[in-house]
Design an enzyme around this catalytic site. Sequence first.
Site, short mmCIF file in Angstrom:
data_model
loop_
_atom_site.label_atom_id
_atom_site.label_comp_id
_atom_site.label_asym_id
_atom_site.label_seq_id
_atom_site.Cartn_x
_atom_site.Cartn_y
_atom_site.Cartn_z
N ASP A 87 0.84 -1.20 0.00
CA ASP A 87 0.00 0.00 0.00
C ASP A 87 0.88 1.26 0.00
O ASP A 87 1.68 1.48 0.92
CB ASP A 87 -0.88 -0.06 1.27
CG ASP A 87 -2.01 0.92 1.25
OD1 ASP A 87 -2.03 1.80 0.36
OD2 ASP A 87 -2.87 0.82 2.14
N GLY A 113 -5.55 3.60 -7.52
CA GLY A 113 -5.91 3.82 -8.92
C GLY A 113 -5.24 5.02 -9.54
O GLY A 113 -5.65 5.51 -10.60
N ASP A 146 -10.69 4.08 -1.22
CA ASP A 146 -11.29 3.08 -0.34
C ASP A 146 -12.81 3.00 -0.48
O ASP A 146 -13.50 4.02 -0.55
CB ASP A 146 -10.95 3.40 1.12
CG ASP A 146 -9.47 3.18 1.42
OD1 ASP A 146 -8.68 3.01 0.46
OD2 ASP A 146 -9.11 3.19 2.61
C1 GLA Z 1 -5.41 2.35 2.87
C2 GLA Z 1 -5.95 1.21 1.99
C3 GLA Z 1 -6.98 0.42 2.77
C4 GLA Z 1 -6.36 -0.12 4.06
C5 GLA Z 1 -5.75 1.03 4.87
C6 GLA Z 1 -4.95 0.50 6.05
O1 GLA Z 1 -6.40 3.29 3.15
O2 GLA Z 1 -6.50 1.71 0.81
O3 GLA Z 1 -7.49 -0.65 1.99
O4 GLA Z 1 -5.37 -1.06 3.72
O5 GLA Z 1 -4.89 1.83 4.08
O6 GLA Z 1 -4.32 1.51 6.77
#
Ligand code: GLA
Length: 393
Positions: free
Chosen positions: A150, A197, A218
């Site tokens: 991430d 994205g 998200d």
């Molecule tokens: C980001 C990701 C989420 C999740 C959080 C965790 O927002 O997009 O899917 O993994 O981090 O902190």
Amino acid sequence: MDWLRHHVLAVFVLPGLLLSVLPAQPVKLAATPPMGWNSWNHFNKNVDDATVRAQADAMVASGLRDAGYIYVNIDDTWEGERDAKGLIRPNSKFPDMKALADYVHSKGLKLGIYSSPGPKTCAKYEGSYGHEEQDAQTYADWGIDYLKYDLCSFRDLMKEAPSTEAARQMMLDAYSKMHNALLKTGRPIVYSLCQYGNDAVWQWGGSVGGNLWRTTGDISDRYSRMAEIGFAQAGLAKYATPGHWNDPDMLEVGNGGMNLEEYRTHMTLWALLASPLLAGNDLTKMTPETIGLLTNHEVIAIDQDAAGLQGDRVSAEGPGEVWSRSLADGSKAVGLFNRHPQPLEVLADFRQLGFNGPVHVRDIWRGHDLGIIQGEFRTKVPGHGVVLLRVSK
Ligand code: GLA
């Protein structure tokens, strides 16, 4: 006798020997969109060892595993400090990650984990920056089968780049770096890119080793957000192939913020989109309705169809939309969606889908055949709901 022994050897033993000296075929990772569970949507920062074990148990007991849900994915907040050698350790919520992996594996499931190419994860825990190879090897040693990577604080490093092009290249390099580190371990680990994205990731996610890449920010447990994400996937179909999937984020089914029709829309759209199906609810507390939505085998068969062709929008008339996905056996899955809160008649023109003659039509969610139909099909679709058809010659 000697002759016979010779030939028996030639026919049965030699091919076996041959097979054992040939290099093993590389495992095709994520040949179909990954299915499983992820901790974030429901448990957020409260995930711990006991929770993961309970989810694994429930995945088996509820029938989800046998329906195809295999990955048990720990999201952010498991990370502890690094030791003197720089090796990452879990925090006190996860006393023994290897033992947890062994437990999950003993259930016929696989274990996933989470990190960031930046120094910190999105929840401000330790990321992999500068420790990529060590971390990949640690995951492999624990028995990890899936990594969600991430972007998070890596965006701060990108701000230091001299140009936007250089910043973009830094991001691609960071994703390639972890991919190479994972490959070096020799353990098959599904690689899930999460960078919301940005920069049309679908165009390059595969080239940096991604088996899937998040195409959006998200999701949340509201119809408006789920629909905003799901229906915005139009046009991305050509980037999905077996081993490389667009990922519109994890499921919210069963978390309580949407009604039955809305969750049905969620599952249907995700199946038509060949999306990963990562349940995001508490599997230990599911109503029969939630289990029914998550495990409908005809819907899962569409999501997991071997041809791996992602579906796309065919037509839209105001809030009425028709989406279709071509399947390996020549049939098509067709979703008639109603994005309006009140019921609406939606029309699917089978000729537009390439069916000029009569076709067999099955209503998937209702589980019954509608018979032979030619030309057009109209049906009343509940507010925020969908009618999912399987159409074949
Ligand atoms: C980001 C990701 C989420 C999740 C959080 C965790 O927002 O997009 O899917 O993994 O981090 O902190």
